[in-house]
Design an enzyme around this catalytic site. Structure first.
Site, PDB file in Angstrom:
ATOM      1  N   GLY A  49      41.393  52.063  42.845  1.00 33.90           N
ATOM      2  CA  GLY A  49      42.086  50.891  42.321  1.00 33.90           C
ATOM      3  C   GLY A  49      42.612  51.151  40.926  1.00 33.90           C
ATOM      4  O   GLY A  49      41.938  51.774  40.099  1.00 33.90           O
ATOM      5  N   ALA A  53      41.193  46.273  36.267  1.00 34.57           N
ATOM      6  CA  ALA A  53      39.820  46.770  36.235  1.00 34.57           C
ATOM      7  C   ALA A  53      39.769  48.284  36.422  1.00 34.57           C
ATOM      8  O   ALA A  53      39.013  48.973  35.738  1.00 34.57           O
ATOM      9  CB  ALA A  53      38.999  46.073  37.317  1.00 34.57           C
ATOM     10  N   GLY A  54      40.584  48.811  37.313  1.00 36.01           N
ATOM     11  CA  GLY A  54      40.517  50.232  37.618  1.00 36.01           C
ATOM     12  C   GLY A  54      41.247  51.098  36.601  1.00 36.01           C
ATOM     13  O   GLY A  54      40.726  52.125  36.153  1.00 36.01           O
ATOM     14  N   HIS A 275      44.912  27.349  44.962  1.00 37.39           N
ATOM     15  CA  HIS A 275      45.722  26.911  43.832  1.00 37.39           C
ATOM     16  C   HIS A 275      46.653  25.802  44.287  1.00 37.39           C
ATOM     17  O   HIS A 275      47.338  25.938  45.297  1.00 37.39           O
ATOM     18  CB  HIS A 275      46.521  28.114  43.323  1.00 37.39           C
ATOM     19  CG  HIS A 275      47.081  27.912  41.964  1.00 37.39           C
ATOM     20  ND1 HIS A 275      48.095  27.029  41.725  1.00 37.39           N
ATOM     21  CD2 HIS A 275      46.763  28.465  40.776  1.00 37.39           C
ATOM     22  CE1 HIS A 275      48.371  27.056  40.428  1.00 37.39           C
ATOM     23  NE2 HIS A 275      47.590  27.912  39.830  1.00 37.39           N
ATOM     24  N   SER A 293      53.549  27.982  38.067  1.00 40.71           N
ATOM     25  CA  SER A 293      52.584  27.674  37.011  1.00 40.71           C
ATOM     26  C   SER A 293      52.076  26.243  37.114  1.00 40.71           C
ATOM     27  O   SER A 293      52.817  25.304  37.375  1.00 40.71           O
ATOM     28  CB  SER A 293      53.216  27.888  35.648  1.00 40.71           C
ATOM     29  OG  SER A 293      52.342  27.399  34.669  1.00 40.71           O
ATOM     30  N   ARG A 339      41.997  22.279  39.663  1.00 36.84           N
ATOM     31  CA  ARG A 339      42.665  22.904  40.801  1.00 36.84           C
ATOM     32  C   ARG A 339      42.093  22.489  42.150  1.00 36.84           C
ATOM     33  O   ARG A 339      42.826  22.137  43.078  1.00 36.84           O
ATOM     34  CB  ARG A 339      42.531  24.427  40.706  1.00 36.84           C
ATOM     35  CG  ARG A 339      43.397  25.033  39.659  1.00 36.84           C
ATOM     36  CD  ARG A 339      43.213  26.534  39.632  1.00 36.84           C
ATOM     37  NE  ARG A 339      44.027  27.093  38.558  1.00 36.84           N
ATOM     38  CZ  ARG A 339      44.067  28.383  38.250  1.00 36.84           C
ATOM     39  NH1 ARG A 339      43.358  29.258  38.918  1.00 36.84           N
ATOM     40  NH2 ARG A 339      44.831  28.805  37.275  1.00 36.84           N
ATOM     41  N   HIS A 410      44.351  31.836  46.458  1.00 39.20           N
ATOM     42  CA  HIS A 410      44.802  32.468  45.244  1.00 39.20           C
ATOM     43  C   HIS A 410      43.854  33.553  44.737  1.00 39.20           C
ATOM     44  O   HIS A 410      44.275  34.580  44.224  1.00 39.20           O
ATOM     45  CB  HIS A 410      44.944  31.353  44.203  1.00 39.20           C
ATOM     46  CG  HIS A 410      45.393  31.817  42.879  1.00 39.20           C
ATOM     47  ND1 HIS A 410      46.536  32.542  42.718  1.00 39.20           N
ATOM     48  CD2 HIS A 410      44.857  31.666  41.648  1.00 39.20           C
ATOM     49  CE1 HIS A 410      46.693  32.811  41.431  1.00 39.20           C
ATOM     50  NE2 HIS A 410      45.681  32.314  40.765  1.00 39.20           N
ATOM     51  N   GLU A 434      38.036  41.937  40.380  1.00 39.69           N
ATOM     52  CA  GLU A 434      37.926  40.898  41.407  1.00 39.69           C
ATOM     53  C   GLU A 434      37.070  41.362  42.587  1.00 39.69           C
ATOM     54  O   GLU A 434      36.544  40.547  43.335  1.00 39.69           O
ATOM     55  CB  GLU A 434      39.338  40.494  41.893  1.00 39.69           C
ATOM     56  CG  GLU A 434      39.341  39.220  42.714  1.00 39.69           C
ATOM     57  CD  GLU A 434      40.745  38.711  43.072  1.00 39.69           C
ATOM     58  OE1 GLU A 434      41.705  39.099  42.394  1.00 39.69           O
ATOM     59  OE2 GLU A 434      40.849  37.916  44.022  1.00 39.69           O
ATOM     60  N   ARG A 444      36.785  29.905  39.556  1.00 42.14           N
ATOM     61  CA  ARG A 444      37.223  30.652  38.388  1.00 42.14           C
ATOM     62  C   ARG A 444      38.159  29.793  37.552  1.00 42.14           C
ATOM     63  O   ARG A 444      39.052  29.146  38.071  1.00 42.14           O
ATOM     64  CB  ARG A 444      37.963  31.911  38.818  1.00 42.14           C
ATOM     65  CG  ARG A 444      38.509  32.703  37.666  1.00 42.14           C
ATOM     66  CD  ARG A 444      39.222  33.933  38.139  1.00 42.14           C
ATOM     67  NE  ARG A 444      40.453  33.655  38.862  1.00 42.14           N
ATOM     68  CZ  ARG A 444      41.632  33.417  38.277  1.00 42.14           C
ATOM     69  NH1 ARG A 444      41.732  33.396  36.975  1.00 42.14           N
ATOM     70  NH2 ARG A 444      42.704  33.191  39.008  1.00 42.14           N
TER      71      ARG A 444
HETATM   72  C1  LIG Z   1      50.012  34.999  41.505  1.00 42.75           C
HETATM   73  C2  LIG Z   1      48.755  35.232  40.742  1.00 42.75           C
HETATM   74  C3  LIG Z   1      48.670  34.828  39.413  1.00 42.75           C
HETATM   75  C4  LIG Z   1      47.519  35.059  38.680  1.00 42.75           C
HETATM   76  N1  LIG Z   1      47.489  34.644  37.380  1.00 42.75           N
HETATM   77  C5  LIG Z   1      46.385  34.881  36.646  1.00 42.75           C
HETATM   78  C6  LIG Z   1      46.343  34.491  35.283  1.00 42.75           C
HETATM   79  O1  LIG Z   1      47.312  33.943  34.735  1.00 42.75           O
HETATM   80  N2  LIG Z   1      45.233  34.763  34.577  1.00 42.75           N
HETATM   81  C7  LIG Z   1      44.170  35.385  35.139  1.00 42.75           C
HETATM   82  O2  LIG Z   1      43.210  35.622  34.420  1.00 42.75           O
HETATM   83  N3  LIG Z   1      44.178  35.768  36.422  1.00 42.75           N
HETATM   84  C8  LIG Z   1      45.261  35.526  37.201  1.00 42.75           C
HETATM   85  N4  LIG Z   1      45.274  35.911  38.516  1.00 42.75           N
HETATM   86  C9  LIG Z   1      44.145  36.655  39.060  1.00 42.75           C
HETATM   87  C10 LIG Z   1      44.191  38.116  38.641  1.00 42.75           C
HETATM   88  O3  LIG Z   1      45.522  38.562  38.617  1.00 42.75           O
HETATM   89  C11 LIG Z   1      43.429  39.061  39.557  1.00 42.75           C
HETATM   90  O4  LIG Z   1      42.218  38.530  39.857  1.00 42.75           O
HETATM   91  C12 LIG Z   1      43.167  40.391  38.881  1.00 42.75           C
HETATM   92  O5  LIG Z   1      44.354  40.920  38.408  1.00 42.75           O
HETATM   93  C13 LIG Z   1      42.489  41.391  39.791  1.00 42.75           C
HETATM   94  O6  LIG Z   1      42.475  42.675  39.172  1.00 42.75           O
HETATM   95  P1  LIG Z   1      41.710  43.912  39.806  1.00 42.75           P
HETATM   96  O7  LIG Z   1      41.928  45.033  38.867  1.00 42.75           O
HETATM   97  O8  LIG Z   1      40.335  43.539  40.093  1.00 42.75           O
HETATM   98  O9  LIG Z   1      42.402  44.202  41.182  1.00 42.75           O
HETATM   99  P2  LIG Z   1      43.909  44.449  41.621  1.00 42.75           P
HETATM  100  O10 LIG Z   1      44.843  44.277  40.512  1.00 42.75           O
HETATM  101  O11 LIG Z   1      44.103  43.644  42.836  1.00 42.75           O
HETATM  102  O12 LIG Z   1      43.976  45.969  41.982  1.00 42.75           O
HETATM  103  C14 LIG Z   1      43.481  46.495  43.170  1.00 42.75           C
HETATM  104  C15 LIG Z   1      43.731  47.977  43.174  1.00 42.75           C
HETATM  105  O13 LIG Z   1      42.981  48.561  44.201  1.00 42.75           O
HETATM  106  C16 LIG Z   1      43.781  49.402  44.980  1.00 42.75           C
HETATM  107  N5  LIG Z   1      43.225  49.385  46.317  1.00 42.75           N
HETATM  108  C17 LIG Z   1      42.840  48.315  47.039  1.00 42.75           C
HETATM  109  N6  LIG Z   1      42.334  48.711  48.202  1.00 42.75           N
HETATM  110  C18 LIG Z   1      42.401  50.041  48.219  1.00 42.75           C
HETATM  111  C19 LIG Z   1      42.019  51.032  49.162  1.00 42.75           C
HETATM  112  N7  LIG Z   1      41.446  50.722  50.303  1.00 42.75           N
HETATM  113  N8  LIG Z   1      42.254  52.325  48.861  1.00 42.75           N
HETATM  114  C20 LIG Z   1      42.826  52.675  47.683  1.00 42.75           C
HETATM  115  N9  LIG Z   1      43.178  51.783  46.769  1.00 42.75           N
HETATM  116  C21 LIG Z   1      42.964  50.478  47.037  1.00 42.75           C
HETATM  117  C22 LIG Z   1      45.150  48.871  44.856  1.00 42.75           C
HETATM  118  O14 LIG Z   1      46.064  49.914  45.059  1.00 42.75           O
HETATM  119  C23 LIG Z   1      45.157  48.373  43.425  1.00 42.75           C
HETATM  120  O15 LIG Z   1      45.491  49.448  42.577  1.00 42.75           O
HETATM  121  C24 LIG Z   1      46.422  35.685  39.272  1.00 42.75           C
HETATM  122  C25 LIG Z   1      46.496  36.089  40.590  1.00 42.75           C
HETATM  123  C26 LIG Z   1      47.636  35.844  41.335  1.00 42.75           C
HETATM  124  C27 LIG Z   1      47.667  36.225  42.768  1.00 42.75           C
END
Ligand SMILES: Cc1cc2nc3c(=O)[nH]c(=O)nc-3n(C[C@H](O)[C@H](O)[C@H](O)COP(=O)(O)OP(=O)(O)OC[C@H]3O[C@@H](n4cnc5c(N)ncnc54)[C@H](O)[C@@H]3O)c2cc1C
Ligand code: HEM
Ligand code: HEM
Ligand code: SF4
Ligand code: F3S
Ligand code: FES
Lengths: 646, 249, 219
Positions: A49, A53-54, A275, A293, A339, A410, A434, A444
């Site tokens: 990922g 986070a990643g 949402h 938004s 929400r 969401h 996440e 959240r």
């Molecule tokens: C439309 C929208 C708006 C949002 N707005 C906000 C906001 O304003 N404020 C806020 O705090 N949060 C917001 N969120 C929530 C937030 O964006 C996410 O919870 C957060 O970005 C998740 O980050 P992550 O690094 O955990 O995972 P992700 O960003 O989902 O990254 C997942 C990664 O894992 C990789 N991956 C997944 N499965 C595999 C696999 N099997 N093999 C290899 N790679 C894999 C993908 O390629 C990707 O790189 C929003 C979410 C959405 C959908």
């Protein structure tokens, strides 16, 4: 219910330090073993990922000198789903002098999570939040600024302080690009090996430790085995189990689910966030839902016709035949209720047959009054870009006709269970962002997912993973290690099976059907009866999937249908666990609303007596009843209260 | 509405590709372009023909994954990403030609999917600010004039989609490169590496076999994020500056 | 990278020459004497520091060098562009997202440049060495001009060439300014206007003498 799951031994977070809450993180950092800089080169870490986070973890561990292998399924790490976040990121900077503090952010988050998260974790998150902003600014992230050159803030998600940092409507993108650049810097430096278009399909566990992954090169189809001393999953959330959600199309549970099947506990799978302000579905071809938004609720008024089946143009429906149901039911908060409440109310009026638009799944969000009151230019200045987006997608002009909105899935608060070190129940398997369950409880707050992802990746994991790695490097393995070979064979078998069924239904048709079941019965409002029905339907659908799915093409090429099929297969298993979790939790809390547990006014009613725990589920074989392991939650600092928004 | 699609089909990078014609019936004007392709793919699958491969992920115009050339214009007739293009921009009975991005630096992987990792390598060459985690001063230690912050932001909105390359008659990646140079060069934190950055990134750009820029401007005309053309001039200014100070090469 | 700057600088030198040359040409309206004096004067410029014709030769060397460098850079960029989108990777349909006129100007830079060089050779044979002498050879540059431009197809050939130059410069001047870093969002319009204006002035300025001769305003 006993037939659905088995209750096992309780589980405890052994790593969380005791003592005053503000000192716990320091304490843990001090007690964690360190790795000598010269030894780090010999230690390797796989990170699945490249979201916030990643990417942040890969960059930071690379800088520290570890050997990092990073994976994502997109063609570039910069495209991870985090890029879509719009609103902002919280941090207890108190730059506004409006009474904010680390303690207040901690308090708001615990309360917002409806008392289903861990105090220690949330407090640490609040502490670290401050450093995140510094870090991002140093990387050149262009946060919004004021004329004095200092950072701007706004208040978000109903909190009373201004602690949300933002970059216009693209905070996620800017933060992710910052982390991505830091990651690419390490790629250039040779500390991080980047594997794009690689999908993790299995975890390799040797001698009880997570030692590697099986990944498919999505271009050549090659099944590769990668080893490391530790594995980090930062693979995001599983909202796509509902098919329609605001998540990116590729978001999946595969990485987490495969780890779960190998022994990692899955916590609170039923906690999902819905949402309220998304653009409604326009037809059965719909592939995803777009978030708008929440700030729209500040000036727009939400209503539906009083009579069901009213087909008139909304502008011709007179005032007295409209039902401004939020203002009616929640006179104090009106359109600004949280929400989950706004979402459920919309669902209820649509269930009564009073919804508007195609399929009756929508409610009006009307700016006519706002335009009259503030004038069109003011509305345009404030919401212009959102109105444009709405118009581009729907082809309707929201200055003239009321917008239509509907709730959409969401975010998923559930995820793999981790301890204070972010380590799962499999030693050497860490989970961040996440994908883990840790900090948000049952709900959240806005702008806190970005905060958590970056906290985990930049600051928490790099300070805890060393405690584990200090015991390494572990024994060198190769592809002939029986556990690795077995895992790779299992992956190949599965792919072969998927390709050979050649039935009469497409992968998407299964995904859509699964999504509909989950949305109807495990969505905004859940009942015992509905969930039982869903369980049956999901099981039936899963059987049918393995009987009659059609995946064309071969493995040794880019095969998007094959990729999807693997993901949907895992969603079909996850869905069952979600229903069981939702069924067993007979209380309502946060995003989980059980119709059987509500106050007289129809609000979520918690049952702290019986359910103040984390439900961590253990896999016990395909088709077997999972084992429930409870982690008790204790609140020493924040007093447990019932929410009220009347 | 009914649409005739001419789509580029190519099994893999090594294979010859060709245009294949499909009929898509009952297209709703509210469908996005990609949803229209989804519908076609469902039909193809049931008919036993392999679905058309195309890149996409967020479907909200922000991840930069999607992108095809529609009737000769990158991302199609509206200035937005392909995923945000809707069928109401077309007429019943239209014939629409769909091709992948075409450039040596973006080899076709399959059908409409191309490999854009050359962009990542340009970033690796210097598209960052070296700020190891934990070393940052307080965020308010250095105020940034709003005008600079806004300029940085405008350039930072680039989503790395590659439409600029697809549209440029020289297949140049200059707008993408310039957007990053401008973003990082507009904030105080980006100054120490500014001279070296532009030279390293341009060298990498040239090494990836993108064409040279001759200021044609097609790139900015199709850019879904409106990256301004003057970022290219900014890049040239930075370049001349670094040549002048001798920090180049 | 250096290619581009070289192109802009040499392009600019060529533009300056054109402006000067255009001014010189307009002296035909001053009559035979003024024009021949001017031509003669060119050769005396710099004397006695430089030998007779010295300035002219320096100018010729600079011009030739500029054209060579400019052409070299143009060819190098052309080849890069061809490699960046090789045959077999061309689009089946191509359409511009910009205004078609401007697009046309940008698309004709390379062939346009070649036409210009061919024209210059022809032009030198005609008016400098007088090897080609439609309408009669003469020792007086003024007469060569008048003799030549009394013939419609000579005027036509010059007209075509000058229009090609105008197109080349319309994009060329803008491009040189952008390459030298002059473009900023606030100025983009102004720069476009400047390049359009200079290109137009040069085009019109060059076209006036031939047509004046043709229509007998100068004889
Ligand atoms: C439309 C929208 C708006 C949002 N707005 C906000 C906001 O304003 N404020 C806020 O705090 N949060 C917001 N969120 C929530 C937030 O964006 C996410 O919870 C957060 O970005 C998740 O980050 P992550 O690094 O955990 O995972 P992700 O960003 O989902 O990254 C997942 C990664 O894992 C990789 N991956 C997944 N499965 C595999 C696999 N099997 N093999 C290899 N790679 C894999 C993908 O390629 C990707 O790189 C929003 C979410 C959405 C959908
Ligand atoms: C050998 C013949 C020529 C060729 C092949 C040629 C080709 C080109 C090309 C391809 C460009 C575009 C490069 C860019 O936009 O950066 C260009 C620019 C230019 N050309 Fe020419 N040209 C030729 C002759 C001339 C002549 C004779 C003049 C002067 C009268 C001239 C003046 C200019 C100017 C001012 C520019 C702009 C420089 C720049 O873009 O940086 N060119 N030329
Ligand atoms: C239509 C208008 C033009 C007229 C009337 C004209 C006229 C002349 C004359 C009379 C001379 C000879 C001067 C002398 O020997 O003393 C000359 C030289 C020259 N002209 Fe032109 N010219 C025209 C257009 C152009 C253009 C468009 C170009 C370039 C693209 C050009 C390039 C030159 C050059 C390079 C020389 C040679 C200078 C030298 O080295 O002596 N001319 N021109
Ligand atoms: S500059 Fe524009 S067109 Fe080019 S990659 Fe960035 S967003 Fe896409
Ligand atoms: S279209 Fe190409 S030539 Fe330059 S200005 Fe844009 S990169
Ligand atoms: S799919 Fe993300 S920009 Fe189009």
């Amino acid at each position: 219910m006993a037939e659905l799951y088995i209750e096992g031994d309780p589980i405890r977070d052994e790593k969380a330090p005791e003592g005053p809450i503000e000192e716990r993180w320091d304490k843990r950092r001090f007690s964690a073993k360190l790795v000598n800089p010269a030894n780090r080169r010999k230690l390797s870490v796989i990170i699945v990922g490249t979201g916030l986070a990643g990417a942040s973890a890969a960059a930071t561990l690379g800088e520290a000198g570890y050997n990092v292998k990073s994976f994502c399924y997109q063609d570039s790490p910069r495209r991870a789903h985090s890029i879509a976040a719009q609103g902002g990121i919280n941090a207890a900077k108190n730059y506004r002098n409006d009474g904010d503090s680390i303690y207040r952010l901690f308090y708001d988050t615990v309360k917002g999570g409806d008392f289903r998260s861990r105090e220690s974790n949330v407090h640490r998150l609040s502490q670290v939040s401050v450093e995140i902003i510094d870090q991002c600014v140093a990387q050149g992230v262009p946060f919004a600024r004021e004329y004095g050159g200092l950072l701007d803030n706004r208040s978000f998600g109903g909190v009373q302080v201004s602690r949300t940092f933002y970059a216009r409507g693209q905070t996620g993108q800017q933060l992710l690009v910052g982390a991505y650049q830091a990651l690419e810097r390490q790629v250039a430096a040779g500390t991080v090996e980047m594997n794009t278009r690689h999908e993790m399909l299995e975890l390799v566990v040797v001698d009880g430790r997570a030692r590697g992954i099986i990944a498919r090169d999505m271009v050549t189809g090659e099944i590769e085995t990668h080893f490391a001393d530790a594995v980090v999953l930062a693979s995001g959330g599983y909202g796509n189990v509902f098919y329609l959600s605001t998540n990116a199309m590729g978001c999946n549970v595969t990485a987490s689910w495969r780890a779960h099947r190998k022994g990692a506990l899955f916590a609170n799978p039923c906690y999902t966030q819905i949402h309220p302000t998304c653009i409604p579905v326009s037809g059965d071809y719909q592939s995803k839902l777009t978030l708008m938004s929440e700030s729209l609720r500040n000036d727009g008024r939400i209503w539906v016709p009083k009579e069901g089946g009213d087909q008139r143009d909304p502008r011709e429906i007179p005032e007295e035949e409209r039902d401004y149901y939020l203002e009616r039911r929640y006179p104090a908060f009106g359109n600004l209720v949280p929400r989950d409440i706004a979402s459920r109310a919309a669902k209820n009026v649509c269930d009564e047959g009073r919804g508007v638009g195609p399929g009756g799944l929508g409610v009006y969000l009307d700016f006519a009054d706002a335009i009259k009151r503030m004038g069109r230019p003011a509305v345009e200045a404030k919401y212009g870009n959102l109105f444009d987006m709405y118009q581009r997608i729907t082809g309707e002009n929201p200055y003239e006709v009321p917008m239509r909105i509907y709730p959409a899935v969401h975010y998923t608060m559930g995820g793999l269970w981790v301890d204070y070190d972010l380590q799962s129940t499999i030693p050497g398997l860490f989970v961040t962002g996440e994908a883990n369950f840790s900090d948000h409880g049952a709900n959240r707050l806005g702008a806190s997912a970005l905060m958590q992802g970056l906290a985990d990746g930049y600051f928490v994991l790099p300070n805890t993973i060393n405690d584990y790695l200090a015991d390494g490097p572990f024994e060198t393995l190769d592809e002939n290690t029986p556990e690795a070979r077995e895992a790779a064979d299992a992956v190949r078998d599965r792919i072969d099976t998927l390709l050979s069924i050649n039935g009469d239904r497409t992968v998407d048709s299964f995904h859509k059907e699964l999504g509909q079941i989950m949305w109807d019965y495990c969505g905004m409002e859940r009942t015992e009866e509905g969930l039982r029905k869903a369980l049956d339907s999901v099981r039936e659908l899963r059987a049918e999937f393995w009987r009659s799915v059609r995946v064309l093409g071969s493995n040794d090429e880019l095969n998007q249908a094959l990729e999807k099929a693997g993901r949907v297969a895992d969603f079909l298993e996850l869905a069952e666990l979600m229903c069981i979790d939702a069924l067993h939790r007979r209380e309502s809390c946060g995003g989980h609303f059980r119709a059987e547990s509500q106050t007289e006014d129809g609000e979520a009613l918690r049952d702290d007596e019986n359910f103040s725990y984390v439900a961590a589920w253990q896999f016990s074989g395909a088709g077997q009843a999972p084992v429930l392991r409870k982690e008790d939650l204790n609140y020493e600092y924040v007093e447990m209260k019932q929410r009220s928004y009347k | 509405m009914n649409i005739t699609l001419r789509v580029w089909r190519q099994r893999s990078s090594g294979d010859e590709g060709r245009m294949v014609t499909y009929q898509v019936e009952d297209v709703s004007p509210d469908m996005s372009f990609l949803e229209m392709l989804d519908v076609l793919n469902e039909k193809l699958t049931l008919a036993g023909e392999e679905p058309i491969a195309f890149d996409h992920d967020c479907r909200e115009g922000i991840c930069g994954a999607c992108g095809v050339v529609i009737d000769g214009v990158a991302h199609g007739p509206e200035t937005t990403t392909t995923c945000q293009l809707h069928m109401r921009s077309f007429d019943d009975g239209d014939t629409i030609t769909v091709e992948p991005w075409r450039a040596k630096a973006f080899p076709v992987v399959k059908d409409l999917v191309v490999d854009r990792s050359s962009f990542d390598r340009i970033i690796q060459a210097g598209g960052y600010i070296s700020a190891p985690t934990g070393s940052a001063p307080d965020a308010h230690a250095t105020p940034v004039p709003k005008a600079d912050a806004d300029r940085a932001f405008d350039a930072a909105t680039c989503i790395g989609c590659g439409a600029c390359v697809a549209a440029c008659p020289n297949a140049s990646g200059m707008l993408f490169t310039a957007a990053k140079v401008t973003h990082l060069g507009s904030v105080p934190q980006g100054q120490p590496e500014r001279d070296a950055r532009v030279v390293q990134m341009l060298n990498q750009h040239d090494e990836e076999e993108f064409g040279g820029c001759t200021n044609i401007g097609e790139c900015a005309a199709v850019c879904p994020k409106g990256i301004p053309l003057d970022t290219i001039s900014q890049l040239n200014r930075d370049l001349l500056g670094s040549l002048a100070t001798g920090s180049a090469e | 990278m250096a290619l581009k700057s070289a192109m802009a600088v040499t392009g600019a030198i060529l533009v300056l020459f054109l402006i000067a040359h255009m001014y010189g040409n307009l002296l035909v309206f001053g009559g035979r004497e003024a024009f021949d004096d001017y031509s003669h004067h060119l050769r005396e410029l710099g004397e006695p520091m430089l030998p007779h014709g010295g300035f002219l030769w320096i100018m010729r060397v600079v011009l030739l060098a500029s054209v060579l460098v400019h052409a070299y850079a143009a060819v190098a960029l052309w080849r890069r562009a061809a490699r960046a989108r090789p045959a077999g990777q061309r689009y089946a349909v191509r359409r511009s997202a910009q205004s078609p006129a401007r697009r046309y100007a940008t698309q004709t830079m390379r062939w346009g440049g070649i036409i210009i060089v061919l024209f210059v050779v022809y032009h030198l044979l005609h008016l400098t060495t007088n090897h080609i002498a439609p309408g009669g050879a003469s020792n007086s540059p003024y007469e060569r001009v008048v003799n030549g431009f009394s013939i419609w197809w000579v005027v036509l050939s010059y007209t075509v060439a000058v229009l090609v130059i105008g197109y080349h410069l319309w994009h060329g001047i803008w491009s040189a300014l952008a390459t030298l870093g002059a473009n900023r969002a606030s100025r983009e319009r102004a720069l476009r206007t400047i390049s359009t204006a200079i290109a137009t002035i040069i085009t019109v300025g060059f076209l006036i003498p031939p047509f004046s001769v043709l229509f007998g305003l100068v004889s």
